[in-house]
Each structure stands twice: as structure tokens, then as C-alpha cells.
Design a protein around this motif. Sequence first.
Motif, PDB file in Angstrom:
ATOM      1  N   THR A   1       0.846  -1.193   0.000  1.00  0.00           N
ATOM      2  CA  THR A   1       0.000   0.000   0.000  1.00  0.00           C
ATOM      3  C   THR A   1       0.878   1.238   0.000  1.00  0.00           C
ATOM      4  O   THR A   1       2.077   1.178   0.278  1.00  0.00           O
ATOM      5  N   LEU A   2       0.267   2.370  -0.321  1.00  0.00           N
ATOM      6  CA  LEU A   2       0.979   3.642  -0.299  1.00  0.00           C
ATOM      7  C   LEU A   2       0.159   4.648   0.490  1.00  0.00           C
ATOM      8  O   LEU A   2      -1.020   4.880   0.191  1.00  0.00           O
TER       9      LEU A   2
ATOM     10  N   PHE B   1      -2.835  -3.359  -1.417  1.00  0.00           N
ATOM     11  CA  PHE B   1      -2.910  -2.778  -2.762  1.00  0.00           C
ATOM     12  C   PHE B   1      -3.869  -1.590  -2.817  1.00  0.00           C
ATOM     13  O   PHE B   1      -4.666  -1.449  -3.744  1.00  0.00           O
ATOM     14  N   SER B   2      -3.791  -0.733  -1.800  1.00  0.00           N
ATOM     15  CA  SER B   2      -4.605   0.480  -1.775  1.00  0.00           C
ATOM     16  C   SER B   2      -3.718   1.708  -1.723  1.00  0.00           C
ATOM     17  O   SER B   2      -2.536   1.627  -1.399  1.00  0.00           O
ATOM     18  N   PHE B   3      -4.306   2.851  -2.033  1.00  0.00           N
ATOM     19  CA  PHE B   3      -3.577   4.114  -2.119  1.00  0.00           C
ATOM     20  C   PHE B   3      -4.369   5.164  -1.348  1.00  0.00           C
ATOM     21  O   PHE B   3      -5.519   5.448  -1.660  1.00  0.00           O
TER      22      PHE B   3
ATOM     23  N   LYS C   1     -10.756  -0.476   1.648  1.00  0.00           N
ATOM     24  CA  LYS C   1     -10.732  -1.855   1.153  1.00  0.00           C
ATOM     25  C   LYS C   1      -9.655  -2.051   0.098  1.00  0.00           C
ATOM     26  O   LYS C   1      -9.177  -1.104  -0.515  1.00  0.00           O
ATOM     27  N   SER C   2      -9.293  -3.300  -0.093  1.00  0.00           N
ATOM     28  CA  SER C   2      -8.202  -3.652  -0.997  1.00  0.00           C
ATOM     29  C   SER C   2      -8.442  -3.107  -2.406  1.00  0.00           C
ATOM     30  O   SER C   2      -9.542  -3.233  -2.952  1.00  0.00           O
ATOM     31  N   GLY C   3      -7.401  -2.469  -2.945  1.00  0.00           N
ATOM     32  CA  GLY C   3      -7.458  -2.003  -4.326  1.00  0.00           C
ATOM     33  C   GLY C   3      -8.165  -0.684  -4.538  1.00  0.00           C
ATOM     34  O   GLY C   3      -8.499  -0.340  -5.669  1.00  0.00           O
ATOM     35  N   GLU C   4      -8.363   0.106  -3.466  1.00  0.00           N
ATOM     36  CA  GLU C   4      -9.109   1.360  -3.594  1.00  0.00           C
ATOM     37  C   GLU C   4      -8.208   2.583  -3.440  1.00  0.00           C
ATOM     38  O   GLU C   4      -7.177   2.539  -2.756  1.00  0.00           O
TER      39      GLU C   4
ATOM     40  N   ASP D   1     -11.572   2.569  -7.882  1.00  0.00           N
ATOM     41  CA  ASP D   1     -10.694   1.413  -7.760  1.00  0.00           C
ATOM     42  C   ASP D   1      -9.402   1.666  -8.533  1.00  0.00           C
ATOM     43  O   ASP D   1      -9.404   2.348  -9.568  1.00  0.00           O
ATOM     44  N   LEU D   2      -8.320   1.102  -8.042  1.00  0.00           N
ATOM     45  CA  LEU D   2      -7.048   1.200  -8.746  1.00  0.00           C
ATOM     46  C   LEU D   2      -7.015   0.224  -9.916  1.00  0.00           C
ATOM     47  O   LEU D   2      -7.602  -0.858  -9.855  1.00  0.00           O
TER      48      LEU D   2
END
Length: 260
Positions: free
Chosen positions: A144-145, A161-163, A175-178, A190-191
Amino acid sequence: PMLRRGQPIIIGYNEGTDDKDAVFIAPCSTIIGAVRIGLDSSIWYGSVLRADNCSNGMGHHLSTLDQIQWEQQHWINSKDKQQQNEAESRTNNLNQGGAIYIGKGTNVQDGAIITARKEHTLIGDYVTIGHSAQIHSARVDSHTLIGMGAVLCPGSHVQSFSFVAAGAVVKDTVKSGELWAGNPARKLRDLTEVEKQKLIYQAEEYVKLSKIQTGVMALGGNVPDDVTATSTEQHPLLTDSTATSESTNSSTSSNSTTSN
């Protein structure tokens, strides 16, 4: 680094190497109390990691192995009710906070502040924590970042895997990927898969960057002997419960570049 009121531990140190540059700790960073740092992670200039209210009676254990065994017994292997009681105690007692756990390959950039006054702060593997970001008794999963100047409030959770954008104030679960931004922070979108790959690339580049900073350690020393741990296993508290098979499929980093 400034070390006082307790013993920081470099988890997994000496995993087949005696290289003290396996973890980069800038001489002007401040590490206080029950802080655990994984291999290839980097603590940059002016950052503050503070877990001086930890309920583990820090500073009273004879060795780092005794410390880790205590944590296993009281925080990891205790029954659910005991864990709940300990969590409530940390929340309600100003003198009983949590610890700070940082996984492998994570970078805590200049001026960032991480505390664990109310509960453990758990940070996974290959996380990028931007300049002057703040994380307080929160959880950040792997890859994550956290953008520059962002704030993670107690109890918040950023999944894998979120930003979190620069300046965002997070009080809930990302949540994951957001991608989240704003104050209070909210989901923007979403990313993409390419953007997720860039999160890995960003952290890996910081691992490389930390390796060329080792010369400054002559100014103040890097990792003292008394903060190293012989355990080669990742601390169970850092197990990413939200990671999916996506993490495995994304193990190869992209050649794309990104900036924080």
C-alpha cells in the motif's frame, strides 16, 4: 538513532547475513519503545516511531528472545477473551498502549510519525509511508501507499494494494485495491492493475535507495547490537488477513515509474 524507554527490535535480523545495513535507520530518526522492524525496511530522516506506553513492561526483559516470547504468549497465542481484555485495557488505560510492527521492505519517509498509544500499529510488507504522514494505532496491509501528510486515525485499516492520497484523513476501512482522498477521506475509485503494480515498484525502489544511504551511518551508527533479534520468522501480528491470490500474482514488479 535515539533509543530510550524500552528496546526496539529488528525482527529477523541475521537471516543468513551479518550485514547491519540490512535495515536502514537514519541517524536523526527517533525510535522509542516497543518497535519491531523487518529486513530491508528503512526509517528515514526526522521520522518518529513511538510506542512508549506499550503494555508489555518493556525494558524488563533480559533478551530480545524473552521479549518476543512474551509477545507470543500475551498477544498472539492468548485466547480470544484474553486478547479482547488486553485490547480494552490498552484502550482505557493511558499507561497501556500497543507496539509498532513494521514488515519487510517498508519505507517510513522523512518526517513521518507513527504511534501506538491506544492499540498496536501494524504495518505490512513493502508499504510506502510518505513524508510527514501520520499513523496512529492503525493497520496498514502489504503493498500500500500512504501519501505525504496523510493521517490514519486510531482504529482505521488500509487493506492491501490500496492508495491513500496526500493529505487524506482516514477514520474507516480502505478496502483492498481502492484509492481514497479528502478530509474526511472517502473512496474515489478502484485502482487499475497497472497502478497496483506501481505500488510494488515504489517500495522496491526505496529498498534500493536505502542501500546507497549506508555511508551516513558513520555519523551516528545504524543498528546497535542490542536491538537485533535472532528470530527468522515474521511476527504473526503482521500476517495479512486481507491479502488474496492477487498478492501472489503481483510478485513481479513493473518497470513503470511512480512518484509519491
